[in-house]
Design a protein around this motif. Sequence first.
Motif, short mmCIF file in Angstrom:
data_model
loop_
_atom_site.label_atom_id
_atom_site.label_comp_id
_atom_site.label_asym_id
_atom_site.label_seq_id
_atom_site.Cartn_x
_atom_site.Cartn_y
_atom_site.Cartn_z
N LEU A 1 0.01 62.81 79.04
CA LEU A 1 0.91 61.71 79.38
C LEU A 1 1.80 61.43 78.19
N SER A 2 3.05 61.08 78.46
CA SER A 2 3.87 60.56 77.37
C SER A 2 4.96 59.67 77.94
N GLY A 3 5.53 58.85 77.05
CA GLY A 3 6.59 57.94 77.44
C GLY A 3 7.75 58.01 76.46
N ILE A 4 8.91 57.68 76.97
CA ILE A 4 10.11 57.71 76.13
C ILE A 4 10.96 56.49 76.49
N ILE B 1 9.52 56.61 81.77
CA ILE B 1 10.56 55.95 80.98
C ILE B 1 10.03 54.57 80.63
N ALA B 2 9.89 54.30 79.34
CA ALA B 2 9.25 53.07 78.87
C ALA B 2 10.25 51.92 78.84
N ASP B 3 10.62 51.44 80.04
CA ASP B 3 11.62 50.36 80.09
C ASP B 3 11.06 49.03 79.60
N VAL C 1 -1.51 63.53 74.28
CA VAL C 1 -0.28 62.76 74.32
C VAL C 1 0.75 63.42 73.41
N PRO C 2 1.70 64.14 73.99
CA PRO C 2 2.71 64.80 73.15
C PRO C 2 3.71 63.78 72.59
N VAL C 3 3.80 63.73 71.26
CA VAL C 3 4.68 62.77 70.57
C VAL C 3 5.12 63.36 69.23
N ALA D 1 5.74 62.67 64.99
CA ALA D 1 4.84 62.16 63.96
C ALA D 1 4.87 60.63 63.85
N ASP D 2 6.00 60.02 64.20
CA ASP D 2 6.11 58.57 64.04
C ASP D 2 5.16 57.80 64.97
N GLN D 3 4.57 58.48 65.96
CA GLN D 3 3.68 57.79 66.90
C GLN D 3 2.20 57.94 66.55
N LYS D 4 1.93 58.61 65.44
CA LYS D 4 0.55 58.90 65.06
C LYS D 4 -0.30 57.63 64.96
N LYS E 1 13.76 60.06 59.26
CA LYS E 1 13.75 60.68 60.58
C LYS E 1 15.05 60.36 61.33
N MET E 2 15.46 61.31 62.17
CA MET E 2 16.59 61.05 63.05
C MET E 2 16.15 59.96 64.01
N SER E 3 16.96 58.91 64.13
CA SER E 3 16.52 57.74 64.89
C SER E 3 17.70 57.04 65.55
P1 TYM Z 1 10.71 56.83 71.50
O1 TYM Z 1 11.47 56.57 72.75
O2 TYM Z 1 11.12 56.14 70.28
O3 TYM Z 1 10.71 58.37 71.19
C1 TYM Z 1 10.39 59.30 72.18
C2 TYM Z 1 9.65 60.48 71.56
O4 TYM Z 1 10.48 61.14 70.60
C3 TYM Z 1 9.77 61.32 69.40
N1 TYM Z 1 10.72 61.29 68.27
C4 TYM Z 1 10.85 62.25 67.35
N2 TYM Z 1 10.22 63.42 67.19
C5 TYM Z 1 10.60 64.20 66.14
N3 TYM Z 1 11.58 63.85 65.27
C6 TYM Z 1 12.24 62.68 65.40
N4 TYM Z 1 13.21 62.35 64.55
C7 TYM Z 1 11.88 61.83 66.48
N5 TYM Z 1 12.32 60.61 66.90
C8 TYM Z 1 11.59 60.30 68.00
C9 TYM Z 1 8.80 60.16 69.35
O5 TYM Z 1 7.71 60.42 68.49
C10 TYM Z 1 8.38 60.05 70.80
O6 TYM Z 1 7.35 60.96 71.08
N6 TYM Z 1 6.39 54.34 71.50
C11 TYM Z 1 7.06 55.50 72.12
C12 TYM Z 1 7.23 55.34 73.62
C13 TYM Z 1 5.96 55.20 74.38
C14 TYM Z 1 4.88 56.13 74.49
C15 TYM Z 1 3.92 55.54 75.32
C16 TYM Z 1 4.68 57.41 73.95
C17 TYM Z 1 5.59 54.11 75.13
N7 TYM Z 1 4.39 54.32 75.67
C18 TYM Z 1 2.73 56.21 75.65
C19 TYM Z 1 3.49 58.07 74.29
C20 TYM Z 1 2.53 57.47 75.10
C21 TYM Z 1 8.41 55.62 71.46
O7 TYM Z 1 8.81 54.83 70.67
O8 TYM Z 1 9.16 56.63 71.85
#
Ligand code: TYM
Length: 332
Positions: A5-8, A40-42, A144-146, A148-151, A195-197
Amino acid sequence: RPRVLSGIQPTADSFHLGNYLGAVRQYVALQDTHEAFYFIADLHALTVSPKPEDLRRRTRVAAAQLFAAGLDPDRSTVFVQSHVREHTELAWILICLTGMGEAGRMTQFKDKSAKVGEGGTNVGLFTYPILQAADILMYQAEQVPVGADQKQHLELSRDLAQRFNNRYGQTFVVPSPYIMPEVAKITDLQDPTSKMSKSSSSPQGILDVLEDPASLRKKIMRAVTDTGSEIVADEENKPGITNLLRIHSALTGVPIPELERRFAGQGYGAFKKEVAEAVIETFTPIRERTEKLLADEVQLDRMLAAGAARARAVARETMEKVRDRVGLLPAM
Ligand code: TYM
């Protein structure tokens, strides 16, 4: 099949290269081997107070990009978080299991609230990682594929799953992060140690999936590079070139050592040109498919409704168990 599972979040009008490489590409790959849930994490996006029309538009754009990037609605359950009301309910129950200090230690909350100042922050930002834990635990996700910032958020999800299980009996799968080290932190082209953000200070440092090719090319050619002229991966001394090598390698499949050999003795220009081509080649078909999907909103909304129905079935089952475990009386 194991569950992922993952969210964005729909916090911008396009995903960027970090989202794509760090997350979305893994979503697509994993749907072949796993039972996949992506959303989609609205509700998470509400923590930054978007205008309602922006949130609505971005939610559709985000969904369209996920399908355009290769998520197949038959193999993956793709939905909008707020369409499954159980997420907020489980979040409340987990909030009551989370210590104040524990929530306060989350670095993303500390960074974000420091940026906006105490007056600008809100309680949603503070409880954000607990809603995220609810998202994950609801579906009994193993991986949960994410990026590094989600660790740290994943650590909290694991802790909450274990705590709940210890207190109320085995209920939740304890999830593991699925992080690909080579692409876990794509950095800003203008500031290659960060990080790119989406919230980055300058758009020059970010490559958007939906951006036009000329603009992508310009940004890559102007990317900050490092002293010297060799094309070698060296995180410490050459973060800019290292980032570009990672991007090239991830998109073309050519290992970094081979790229170093191939570009030995050549300047940064020739290398950057190839990086630009690789990015444009990847993004162009996604952009075109996204536009097509957005042209038929009714169909797109229908796909999301079908995803939500499948997700809801799982969420209902989990919540029935959870309500009973914690002692909430059934409503009959
Ligand atoms: P979000 O929307 O900020 O980012 C979505 C995903 O993109 C990854 N990511 C990156 N990976 C590599 N390099 C980068 N510069 C970079 N910027 C963003 C994030 O790590 C993420 O995997 N909190 C989550 C959303 C969320 C979620 C969840 C994720 C809500 N519920 C449940 C997993 C499981 C977030 O901020 O994603």
